[in-house]
Write a protein that holds these residues in place. Structure first.
Motif, PDB file in Angstrom:
ATOM      1  N   LEU A 164       0.853  -1.179   0.000  1.00  0.00           N
ATOM      2  CA  LEU A 164       0.000   0.000   0.000  1.00  0.00           C
ATOM      3  C   LEU A 164       0.892   1.233   0.000  1.00  0.00           C
ATOM      4  N   GLY A 165       1.149   1.761  -1.173  1.00  0.00           N
ATOM      5  CA  GLY A 165       2.036   2.908  -1.294  1.00  0.00           C
ATOM      6  C   GLY A 165       1.291   4.220  -1.202  1.00  0.00           C
ATOM      7  N   GLY A 166       1.910   5.269  -1.712  1.00  0.00           N
ATOM      8  CA  GLY A 166       1.308   6.590  -1.630  1.00  0.00           C
ATOM      9  C   GLY A 166       0.229   6.827  -2.666  1.00  0.00           C
ATOM     10  N   ASP A 167       0.271   6.087  -3.796  1.00  0.00           N
ATOM     11  CA  ASP A 167      -0.753   6.279  -4.819  1.00  0.00           C
ATOM     12  C   ASP A 167      -1.108   5.010  -5.577  1.00  0.00           C
ATOM     13  N   TRP A 168      -0.411   3.892  -5.316  1.00  0.00           N
ATOM     14  CA  TRP A 168      -0.719   2.623  -5.970  1.00  0.00           C
ATOM     15  C   TRP A 168      -0.782   1.512  -4.937  1.00  0.00           C
ATOM     16  N   CYS A 169      -1.707   0.586  -5.144  1.00  0.00           N
ATOM     17  CA  CYS A 169      -1.760  -0.662  -4.378  1.00  0.00           C
ATOM     18  C   CYS A 169      -1.230  -1.753  -5.297  1.00  0.00           C
ATOM     19  N   ARG A 170      -0.064  -2.297  -4.963  1.00  0.00           N
ATOM     20  CA  ARG A 170       0.558  -3.337  -5.788  1.00  0.00           C
ATOM     21  C   ARG A 170       0.389  -4.682  -5.089  1.00  0.00           C
ATOM     22  N   THR A 171      -0.019  -5.677  -5.864  1.00  0.00           N
ATOM     23  CA  THR A 171      -0.323  -6.988  -5.308  1.00  0.00           C
ATOM     24  C   THR A 171       0.320  -8.077  -6.148  1.00  0.00           C
ATOM     25  N   GLY A 172       0.801  -9.115  -5.484  1.00  0.00           N
ATOM     26  CA  GLY A 172       1.383 -10.241  -6.202  1.00  0.00           C
ATOM     27  C   GLY A 172       1.676 -11.381  -5.258  1.00  0.00           C
ATOM     28  N   LEU A 173       2.204 -12.461  -5.802  1.00  0.00           N
ATOM     29  CA  LEU A 173       2.532 -13.635  -5.010  1.00  0.00           C
ATOM     30  C   LEU A 173       3.968 -13.571  -4.532  1.00  0.00           C
ATOM     31  N   GLY A 174       4.213 -14.015  -3.317  1.00  0.00           N
ATOM     32  CA  GLY A 174       5.566 -14.085  -2.801  1.00  0.00           C
ATOM     33  C   GLY A 174       6.406 -15.039  -3.632  1.00  0.00           C
ATOM     34  N   GLY A 175       7.694 -14.712  -3.756  1.00  0.00           N
ATOM     35  CA  GLY A 175       8.596 -15.546  -4.529  1.00  0.00           C
ATOM     36  C   GLY A 175       8.805 -15.057  -5.946  1.00  0.00           C
ATOM     37  N   ARG A 176       8.030 -14.055  -6.374  1.00  0.00           N
ATOM     38  CA  ARG A 176       8.196 -13.488  -7.704  1.00  0.00           C
ATOM     39  C   ARG A 176       9.054 -12.233  -7.622  1.00  0.00           C
ATOM     40  N   ASN A 177       9.504 -11.773  -8.790  1.00  0.00           N
ATOM     41  CA  ASN A 177      10.391 -10.612  -8.826  1.00  0.00           C
ATOM     42  C   ASN A 177       9.656  -9.287  -9.000  1.00  0.00           C
ATOM     43  N   HIS A 178       8.342  -9.350  -9.155  1.00  0.00           N
ATOM     44  CA  HIS A 178       7.588  -8.112  -9.363  1.00  0.00           C
ATOM     45  C   HIS A 178       6.129  -8.381  -9.041  1.00  0.00           C
ATOM     46  N   HIS A 181      10.914  -3.694  -1.781  1.00  0.00           N
ATOM     47  CA  HIS A 181      10.446  -3.917  -0.420  1.00  0.00           C
ATOM     48  C   HIS A 181       9.350  -4.971  -0.330  1.00  0.00           C
ATOM     49  N   GLY A 182       9.051  -5.665  -1.436  1.00  0.00           N
ATOM     50  CA  GLY A 182       8.015  -6.679  -1.366  1.00  0.00           C
ATOM     51  C   GLY A 182       8.294  -7.922  -2.171  1.00  0.00           C
ATOM     52  N   TRP A 183       9.073  -7.765  -3.248  1.00  0.00           N
ATOM     53  CA  TRP A 183       9.240  -8.892  -4.154  1.00  0.00           C
ATOM     54  C   TRP A 183      10.694  -9.253  -4.433  1.00  0.00           C
ATOM     55  N   GLU A 184      11.600  -8.297  -4.308  1.00  0.00           N
ATOM     56  CA  GLU A 184      12.987  -8.550  -4.678  1.00  0.00           C
ATOM     57  C   GLU A 184      13.820  -9.060  -3.515  1.00  0.00           C
ATOM     58  N   GLY A 185      14.778  -9.931  -3.805  1.00  0.00           N
ATOM     59  CA  GLY A 185      15.783 -10.304  -2.816  1.00  0.00           C
ATOM     60  C   GLY A 185      15.518 -11.613  -2.119  1.00  0.00           C
ATOM     61  N   PRO A 186      16.556 -12.436  -1.930  1.00  0.00           N
ATOM     62  CA  PRO A 186      16.387 -13.746  -1.331  1.00  0.00           C
ATOM     63  C   PRO A 186      16.018 -13.704   0.131  1.00  0.00           C
ATOM     64  N   SER A 187      16.257 -12.590   0.827  1.00  0.00           N
ATOM     65  CA  SER A 187      15.964 -12.533   2.258  1.00  0.00           C
ATOM     66  C   SER A 187      14.605 -11.932   2.572  1.00  0.00           C
ATOM     67  N   CYS A 188      13.882 -11.499   1.514  1.00  0.00           N
ATOM     68  CA  CYS A 188      12.593 -10.859   1.737  1.00  0.00           C
ATOM     69  C   CYS A 188      11.595 -11.855   2.313  1.00  0.00           C
ATOM     70  N   PRO A 189      10.797 -11.458   3.329  1.00  0.00           N
ATOM     71  CA  PRO A 189       9.812 -12.370   3.900  1.00  0.00           C
ATOM     72  C   PRO A 189       8.808 -12.900   2.891  1.00  0.00           C
ATOM     73  N   ALA A 190       8.678 -12.244   1.731  1.00  0.00           N
ATOM     74  CA  ALA A 190       7.772 -12.770   0.714  1.00  0.00           C
ATOM     75  C   ALA A 190       8.209 -14.160   0.260  1.00  0.00           C
ATOM     76  N   TYR A 191       9.474 -14.492   0.456  1.00  0.00           N
ATOM     77  CA  TYR A 191       9.987 -15.792   0.059  1.00  0.00           C
ATOM     78  C   TYR A 191       9.833 -16.806   1.176  1.00  0.00           C
ATOM     79  N   GLN A 192       9.275 -16.378   2.312  1.00  0.00           N
ATOM     80  CA  GLN A 192       9.171 -17.250   3.459  1.00  0.00           C
ATOM     81  C   GLN A 192       7.751 -17.182   4.024  1.00  0.00           C
TER      82      GLN A 192
END
Length: 354
Positions: free
Chosen positions: A10-24, A337-348
């Motif tokens: 939930l950003g300042g002007d867009w709500c971005r949604t996706g599945l964890g483990g993806r890059n975007h 802050h949501g999809w990138e990086g191996p340590s992101c909680p989206a991957y866990q």
């Protein structure tokens, strides 16, 4: 796909949604709602207007009264925000009750907002579990670090957050209510000699186009006075959706310089480099060197051409010389802050909790 975590930013002007483990993200929905009158007589028991949301309706939203749901970092219409979340689940054909959720975005820093988000996700959507992630921590994890300084600048706020060993230092975090919307307000006033309507999608969208196509940050304070401008090859004019041609003078093209100290009397000012240094100096002595060496950029304003170079130039000229500065500016940092990086909680997904 069942049990895979859903990431909602939930950003300042867009709500971005996706599945964890993806890059975007898989879907981006503007956090704006339009109100369209029914042509027929609605009668005393029927609504006089219907709500319009979604990217597919952007042309219509530009023509009807609209309301933005987030001002600075505060949600101003929770019912409409719930409608946006419902639209996102339905558009992606996801059953909310089947997926744990990772929520991120600057608005989650407020206790009241966290409580309201938990209420909506648990009671309205019946999700099995919710993890509200700290934006700065997730940005740093997405860049591959556990310690560093996250400089975020989005639509409504700019912030500086030191993160040490994976935990943000809340007491040292700085938040400034000067960000991309202030550049838009300044440009609109300069171009049309009237104040911009903050709830007008067409006006905000027009200024976003002007900023993205024509504006840049001077790579050092004297660049705009130099005979050779390294960014002079950028276009000086662009067309708006209504066909209007906008041409910017050079002093307006460098309006994003307002994030760094400027002597222009009409600009709001934010001495960003000095604020970064002051934040780091307030941290423990043994943390300062690594914080300076891992300055991670996040948010749309840091995508202005020249922004990373200007910040690095100023830090290297006014910082304590025994601390080398390094700027980390990944091309996809809007999603870090949501999809990138191996340590992101989206991957866990198993780490999500209530």
């Amino acid at each position: 796909m069942e049990n895979t975590s859903v990431v909602i930013d939930l950003g300042g002007d867009w709500c971005r949604t996706g599945l964890g483990g993806r890059n975007h993200p898989m879907l981006a929905v503007p956090e704006v709602i339009g109100y369209q009158s029914y042509p027929e007589n609605p009668g005393p028991s029927n609504p006089k207007t219907r709500k319009i949301i979604g990217v597919a309706n952007l042309p219509l939203l530009r023509q009807i009264p609209t309301e933005f749901l987030v001002q600075r970092r505060e949600v101003t219409n929770w019912d409409a925000m719930e409608t946006v979340l419902k639209y996102s689940y339905e558009h992606l054909k996801l059953k909310a009750e089947d997926h744990p959720v990772l929520l991120t975005g600057f608005l989650v820093n407020s206790l009241n907002h966290r409580q309201k988000l938990m209420e909506i996700m648990m009671e309205s959507f019946n999700v099995p579990s919710v993890y509200i992630g700290n934006h700065a921590e997730l940005c740093l994890f997405g860049s591959g670090f556990l310690t560093g300084l996250v400089l975020h600048s989005g639509t409504g706020i700019t912030s500086i957050s030191p993160v040490c060993n994976g935990k943000v230092k809340e007491l040292s975090t700085k938040v400034f209510e000067m960000a991309g919307i202030d550049v838009s307000l300044f440009l609109h006033k300069a171009l049309f000699n009237k104040n911009m309507n903050l709830d007008s999608l067409s006006q905000r969208n027009d200024m976003d186009i002007v900023k993205e196509k024509l504006c840049y940050v001077s790579k050092h304070p004297n660049q705009k006075d130099s005979a050779v401008d390294s960014v002079s090859s950028l276009p000086t004019m662009t067309a708006l959706p209504d066909g209007k041609i906008i041409t910017l003078a050079k002093e307006l093209r460098t309006s994003p310089d307002m994030f760094f100290w400027t002597s222009h009397g009409d600009f709001p000012n934010l001495d960003l480099s000095s604020e970064v240094i002051e934040t780091v100096i307030k941290c423990d002595t043994e943390e300062r060197a690594i914080l300076f060496s891992n300055v991670v950029l996040s948010g749309g304003n840091t995508l202005f051409s020249g922004f990373p170079e200007r910040l690095l130039w100023e830090l290297n000229n006014i910082r304590p010389h025994w601390f080398p500065a390094q700027i980390v500016s990944r091309p996809n940092r809007v999603f870090s802050h949501g999809w990138e990086g191996p340590s992101c909680p989206a991957y866990q997904p198993s780490t999500t909790n209530t």
